[in-house]
Design a protein around this motif. Structure first.
Motif, mmCIF file in Angstrom:
data_model
loop_
_atom_site.group_PDB
_atom_site.id
_atom_site.type_symbol
_atom_site.label_atom_id
_atom_site.label_comp_id
_atom_site.label_asym_id
_atom_site.label_seq_id
_atom_site.Cartn_x
_atom_site.Cartn_y
_atom_site.Cartn_z
ATOM 1 N N LEU A 257 35.225 29.832 40.944
ATOM 2 C CA LEU A 257 34.676 28.674 40.251
ATOM 3 C C LEU A 257 34.519 27.487 41.201
ATOM 4 C CD1 LEU A 257 36.724 29.021 36.954
ATOM 5 C CD2 LEU A 257 34.233 29.152 37.124
ATOM 6 N N CYS A 258 35.508 27.285 42.063
ATOM 7 C CA CYS A 258 35.448 26.160 43.000
ATOM 8 C C CYS A 258 34.349 26.336 44.038
ATOM 9 C CB CYS A 258 36.801 25.983 43.686
ATOM 10 S SG CYS A 258 38.103 25.357 42.593
ATOM 11 N N LYS A 259 34.039 27.579 44.398
ATOM 12 C CA LYS A 259 33.034 27.838 45.420
ATOM 13 C C LYS A 259 31.606 27.817 44.869
ATOM 14 C CE LYS A 259 36.026 30.650 48.383
ATOM 15 N NZ LYS A 259 36.277 32.018 48.911
ATOM 16 N N ALA A 260 31.454 27.854 43.545
ATOM 17 C CA ALA A 260 30.113 27.878 42.955
ATOM 18 C C ALA A 260 29.354 26.607 43.309
ATOM 19 C CB ALA A 260 30.227 28.024 41.440
ATOM 20 N N GLN A 261 28.051 26.738 43.550
ATOM 21 C CA GLN A 261 27.215 25.602 43.899
ATOM 22 C C GLN A 261 27.064 24.664 42.703
ATOM 23 O OE1 GLN A 261 25.721 24.850 46.958
ATOM 24 N NE2 GLN A 261 27.072 26.489 47.687
ATOM 25 N N ILE A 262 27.171 23.365 42.971
ATOM 26 C CA ILE A 262 27.063 22.368 41.916
ATOM 27 C C ILE A 262 25.655 22.381 41.310
ATOM 28 C CG2 ILE A 262 27.250 19.909 41.354
ATOM 29 C CD1 ILE A 262 29.907 21.140 42.079
ATOM 30 N N LYS A 263 25.584 22.453 39.981
ATOM 31 C CA LYS A 263 24.341 22.389 39.203
ATOM 32 C C LYS A 263 23.356 23.496 39.553
ATOM 33 C CE LYS A 263 24.654 17.434 38.253
ATOM 34 N NZ LYS A 263 23.966 16.116 38.289
ATOM 35 N N GLU A 264 23.867 24.612 40.056
ATOM 36 C CA GLU A 264 23.025 25.775 40.321
ATOM 37 C C GLU A 264 23.466 26.915 39.399
ATOM 38 O OE1 GLU A 264 20.450 26.096 42.311
ATOM 39 O OE2 GLU A 264 20.563 24.072 43.143
ATOM 40 N N VAL A 265 22.509 27.670 38.878
ATOM 41 C CA VAL A 265 22.817 28.831 38.049
ATOM 42 C C VAL A 265 22.991 30.045 38.949
ATOM 43 C CG1 VAL A 265 21.971 30.373 36.240
ATOM 44 C CG2 VAL A 265 21.550 27.901 36.084
ATOM 45 N N SER A 266 24.082 30.760 38.764
ATOM 46 C CA SER A 266 24.343 31.930 39.592
ATOM 47 C C SER A 266 24.961 33.040 38.749
ATOM 48 C CB SER A 266 25.286 31.575 40.745
ATOM 49 O OG SER A 266 26.521 31.079 40.252
ATOM 50 N N ASP A 267 24.660 34.284 39.141
ATOM 51 C CA ASP A 267 25.323 35.420 38.505
ATOM 52 C C ASP A 267 26.789 35.411 38.909
ATOM 53 O OD1 ASP A 267 22.918 36.254 37.401
ATOM 54 O OD2 ASP A 267 22.432 37.532 39.114
ATOM 55 N N CYS A 268 27.634 35.862 38.019
ATOM 56 C CA CYS A 268 29.060 35.798 38.341
ATOM 57 C C CYS A 268 29.820 36.957 37.708
ATOM 58 C CB CYS A 268 29.662 34.468 37.869
ATOM 59 S SG CYS A 268 29.695 34.260 36.078
ATOM 60 N N VAL A 269 30.910 37.306 38.344
ATOM 61 C CA VAL A 269 31.906 38.230 37.806
ATOM 62 C C VAL A 269 33.241 37.523 37.966
ATOM 63 C CG1 VAL A 269 33.001 40.470 37.950
ATOM 64 C CG2 VAL A 269 30.556 40.262 38.429
ATOM 65 N N ILE A 270 33.839 37.108 36.870
ATOM 66 C CA ILE A 270 35.072 36.321 36.914
ATOM 67 C C ILE A 270 36.206 37.134 36.307
ATOM 68 C CG2 ILE A 270 36.222 34.226 36.114
ATOM 69 C CD1 ILE A 270 33.547 32.847 36.111
ATOM 70 N N GLU A 271 37.260 37.287 37.064
ATOM 71 C CA GLU A 271 38.419 38.044 36.607
ATOM 72 C C GLU A 271 39.375 37.127 35.854
ATOM 73 O OE1 GLU A 271 40.333 41.503 38.874
ATOM 74 O OE2 GLU A 271 41.713 39.845 39.229
ATOM 75 N N VAL A 272 39.761 37.545 34.658
ATOM 76 C CA VAL A 272 40.697 36.759 33.854
ATOM 77 C C VAL A 272 41.900 37.622 33.498
ATOM 78 C CG1 VAL A 272 38.954 35.203 32.883
ATOM 79 C CG2 VAL A 272 39.468 37.345 31.712
ATOM 80 N N ARG A 273 43.007 36.956 33.378
ATOM 81 C CA ARG A 273 44.264 37.621 33.047
ATOM 82 C C ARG A 273 44.485 37.587 31.546
ATOM 83 N NH1 ARG A 273 47.324 41.390 35.543
ATOM 84 N NH2 ARG A 273 49.524 41.242 34.952
ATOM 85 N N CYS A 274 44.827 38.731 30.949
ATOM 86 C CA CYS A 274 45.102 38.833 29.513
ATOM 87 C C CYS A 274 46.384 39.632 29.336
ATOM 88 C CB CYS A 274 43.938 39.507 28.807
ATOM 89 S SG CYS A 274 44.143 39.699 27.023
ATOM 90 N N GLY A 275 47.488 38.926 29.108
ATOM 91 C CA GLY A 275 48.779 39.618 29.015
ATOM 92 C C GLY A 275 49.157 40.242 30.331
ATOM 93 N N ASP A 276 49.320 41.577 30.335
ATOM 94 C CA ASP A 276 49.725 42.271 31.559
ATOM 95 C C ASP A 276 48.569 43.001 32.228
ATOM 96 O OD1 ASP A 276 49.302 44.212 29.680
ATOM 97 O OD2 ASP A 276 51.238 45.233 29.940
ATOM 98 N N HIS A 277 47.339 42.657 31.865
ATOM 99 C CA HIS A 277 46.176 43.330 32.446
ATOM 100 C C HIS A 277 45.048 42.325 32.661
ATOM 101 C CE1 HIS A 277 45.710 43.413 28.061
ATOM 102 N NE2 HIS A 277 44.419 43.351 28.289
#
Length: 269
Positions: free
Chosen positions: A212-232
């Motif tokens: 998220l911090c590396k994303a370009q300001i005000k630019e639309v980009s494809d993304c794959v973001i990993e999120v933590r949910c419990g133990d997985h």
């Protein structure tokens, strides 16, 4: 749906085919529109006790709003009324217009009296969305893919927020979801989510914070973001647009599951 159709039939010029001029509707309803600096931002109220409805909105300074609409020719943000330049104020006005329409319907039908206060507010939100984003026009604007570009384009043309546009998508069974984020002290946190059940369980780990911090300001980009949910972990797959302190991720898939609509995605583990 029948009640919505009956309420929309109370519009003097009929059901709009494109996003309407709300000032014209206010005039056609013979309503009085006022502003108060004492009222909380983006809050409104309608007095239906007199012969002419009185709609009161909060006065919103341009510097206080993050949902500014593009300027129109000849407009001035310093002098224009709030709903001319602010997407949330425009929706608030449409919501108050909905109250006037329900009141008019109640004079010829008992149906509105069956709504509880909470149900009435929810109904007026839905009616406001129908007024601002007519179904056929909306689906034509969104197209086959409700990606971030289509959502932003449609929200600007309708004069509403991206949040309202996403809610409208989901009410029309357009498969899309979204999460809205804010950055506080260098850490990204989830503010709200659409189409994703129990978002409070999701946490952004170091890799997601870095992406998220590396994303370009005000630019639309494809993304794959990993999120933590419990133990997985889960992967949010979609498109990202961020500013300095906020971001929106339009989510098409979580892992290999497409975001359902109008139901929500829920973790199966």
């Amino acid at each position: 749906m029948r009640l919505l159709d009956e309420a929309l039939a109370q519009l003097p010029s009929g059901r709009p085919a494109t996003p309407p001029d709300l000032d014209q509707i206010v005039c056609e309803l013979d309503a009085i529109l006022t502003y108060s600096r004492r009222r909380r931002a983006f809050d409104g109220a309608t007095d239906l006790s007199s012969s002419r409805p009185v709609i009161e909105l909060a006065w919103v300074n341009p510097s206080e709003s993050r949902s500014l609409l593009p300027r129109t020719q000849g407009s001035s943000l310093g002098r224009a009324r709030p709903h001319h330049y602010d997407a949330r104020s425009r929706f608030t006005l449409a919501h108050e217009i909905a109250h006037v329409l329900v009141h008019r319907l109640g004079q010829v039908s008992d149906a509105p009296s069956m709504l509880s206060p909470a149900a009435l507010e929810k109904f007026c939100d839905s009616l406001a969305a129908h007024i601002l984003m007519p179904e056929d026009w909306f689906l034509n604007q969104i197209g086959p893919r409700a990606d971030l570009a289509a959502l932003r384009r449609t929200s600007m043309r309708a004069g509403v927020s991206i949040s309202a546009t996403i809610v409208r998508c989901r009410s029309l069974d357009v498969q899309t979801g979204a999460i809205f984020l804010s950055n506080s002290d260098g850490e990204w946190q989830m503010l709200r989510a659409y189409g994703i059940g129990s978002p409070a369980q999701l946490r952004f780990g170091r890799s997601a914070q870095s992406s998220l911090c590396k994303a370009q300001i005000k630019e639309v980009s494809d993304c794959v973001i990993e999120v933590r949910c419990g133990d997985h972990n889960h992967e949010l797959i979609g498109q990202l647009r961020r500013t300095y302190h906020s971001a929106v991720v339009v989510v098409a898939f979580i892992d290999s599951d497409r975001i359902p609509s109008p139901k929500v995605w829920r973790c199966r583990y």
